[in-house]
Design an enzyme around this catalytic site. Sequence first.
Site, PDB file in Angstrom:
ATOM      1  N   LYS A  13       0.835  -1.215   0.000  1.00 19.63           N
ATOM      2  CA  LYS A  13       0.000   0.000   0.000  1.00 19.63           C
ATOM      3  C   LYS A  13       0.866   1.259   0.000  1.00 19.63           C
ATOM      4  CE  LYS A  13      -2.233  -0.814   3.857  1.00 19.63           C
ATOM      5  NZ  LYS A  13      -1.632  -2.119   4.261  1.00 19.63           N
ATOM      6  N   ARG A  88      -9.635   1.121   8.865  1.00 21.15           N
ATOM      7  CA  ARG A  88      -9.221  -0.246   9.208  1.00 21.15           C
ATOM      8  C   ARG A  88     -10.304  -0.997   9.969  1.00 21.15           C
ATOM      9  NH1 ARG A  88      -3.363   0.836   9.142  1.00 21.15           N
ATOM     10  NH2 ARG A  88      -2.187  -1.079   9.385  1.00 21.15           N
ATOM     11  N   ARG A 127      11.919  -5.934   5.121  1.00 18.69           N
ATOM     12  CA  ARG A 127      11.804  -4.491   5.388  1.00 18.69           C
ATOM     13  C   ARG A 127      12.457  -4.159   6.724  1.00 18.69           C
ATOM     14  NH1 ARG A 127       5.928  -1.908   5.068  1.00 18.69           N
ATOM     15  NH2 ARG A 127       5.523  -2.721   7.129  1.00 18.69           N
ATOM     16  N   ARG A 135      11.149   0.080  13.240  1.00 20.83           N
ATOM     17  CA  ARG A 135       9.703   0.045  13.441  1.00 20.83           C
ATOM     18  C   ARG A 135       9.463  -1.047  14.448  1.00 20.83           C
ATOM     19  NH1 ARG A 135       5.515   0.316   8.452  1.00 20.83           N
ATOM     20  NH2 ARG A 135       4.230  -0.556  10.100  1.00 20.83           N
ATOM     21  N   ARG A 146      -0.681  -8.675  13.407  1.00 23.33           N
ATOM     22  CA  ARG A 146      -1.250  -7.653  12.522  1.00 23.33           C
ATOM     23  C   ARG A 146      -2.047  -8.297  11.386  1.00 23.33           C
ATOM     24  NH1 ARG A 146       3.733  -4.621  10.782  1.00 23.33           N
ATOM     25  NH2 ARG A 146       2.350  -3.191   9.700  1.00 23.33           N
TER      26      ARG A 146
HETATM   27  P1  AMP Z   1       0.667   0.931   9.036  1.00 31.24           P
HETATM   28  O1  AMP Z   1       1.852   1.810   8.850  1.00 31.24           O
HETATM   29  O2  AMP Z   1      -0.528   1.369   8.232  1.00 31.24           O
HETATM   30  O3  AMP Z   1       0.984  -0.522   8.852  1.00 31.24           O
HETATM   31  O4  AMP Z   1       0.207   1.096  10.570  1.00 31.24           O
HETATM   32  C1  AMP Z   1       1.059   0.733  11.625  1.00 31.24           C
HETATM   33  C2  AMP Z   1       0.268   0.641  12.921  1.00 31.24           C
HETATM   34  O5  AMP Z   1      -0.316   1.921  13.203  1.00 31.24           O
HETATM   35  C3  AMP Z   1      -0.908  -0.326  12.906  1.00 31.24           C
HETATM   36  O6  AMP Z   1      -0.542  -1.665  13.179  1.00 31.24           O
HETATM   37  C4  AMP Z   1      -1.792   0.269  14.004  1.00 31.24           C
HETATM   38  O7  AMP Z   1      -1.299  -0.039  15.289  1.00 31.24           O
HETATM   39  C5  AMP Z   1      -1.606   1.763  13.780  1.00 31.24           C
HETATM   40  N1  AMP Z   1      -2.605   2.289  12.818  1.00 31.24           N
HETATM   41  C6  AMP Z   1      -2.367   2.824  11.590  1.00 31.24           C
HETATM   42  N2  AMP Z   1      -3.500   3.174  10.979  1.00 31.24           N
HETATM   43  C7  AMP Z   1      -4.507   2.843  11.832  1.00 31.24           C
HETATM   44  C8  AMP Z   1      -5.920   2.915  11.786  1.00 31.24           C
HETATM   45  N3  AMP Z   1      -6.571   3.399  10.705  1.00 31.24           N
HETATM   46  N4  AMP Z   1      -6.629   2.471  12.861  1.00 31.24           N
HETATM   47  C9  AMP Z   1      -6.008   1.986  13.955  1.00 31.24           C
HETATM   48  N5  AMP Z   1      -4.683   1.866  14.069  1.00 31.24           N
HETATM   49  C10 AMP Z   1      -3.919   2.277  13.022  1.00 31.24           C
END
Ligand code: AMP
Length: 189
Positions: A13, A88, A127, A135, A146
């Site tokens: 994404k 999400r 990654r 991260r 996740r």
């Molecule tokens: P990402 O970079 O999109 O993979 O997000 C990393 C982490 O940020 C996720 O595993 C969640 O803990 C948090 N996070 C990001 N976007 C959301 C969202 N829309 N709702 C809830 N938690 C989020």
Amino acid sequence: MRLILLGPPGAGKGTQAQILVEAYGIPQLSTGDILRSAIAARTPMGLAAKEVMDRGDLVSDDIVNGIVSERLDAEDCKVGFILDGFPRTIAQAEALDQMLAEKGMALDAVVEITADADVLVRRITKRARESGVARGDDNQEVLRKRLNVYRELTEPLVEYYQHKRLVRTVDGMQPIEDVTAAIRRAVHN
Ligand code: AMP
């Protein structure tokens, strides 16, 4: 162009969003990036989110809904946006519908990027090794968490948006440029 990119962690994404930013001249709204910036800046929101993110759980709907609502009001979103990592949950999707209606905006498409679970584990492990940016949530155990959270809470959004006839499904296992081409074809249909 107002797009949502939907897909499990590691499906590409973020990579695709960055390419589409260049192609369409619209900003990427990544709630994950915004939360990571808040952590780096040690804001109260960041401090509260860090523990939840490191576990692989979702930050509360209220927090991310607030982030997105504020971000959508910025001038650069007037021409469109790519939502990456939001919504999400069904509750977030409903909140987004309400926000967009209030702001007089409508979605053009929801691009679902599909991916194979084993490949995702390999990609995320790579990654973590190569990025140099720590991260806390890029390790195998948290990744599995996740992926489960994705299946349980986020995947139902595909059906939610199918009812609105917005979903375009793209195979995320192809080379990066083929995924981009497929997305571009899909959103122009
Ligand atoms: P990402 O970079 O999109 O993979 O997000 C990393 C982490 O940020 C996720 O595993 C969640 O803990 C948090 N996070 C990001 N976007 C959301 C969202 N829309 N709702 C809830 N938690 C989020």
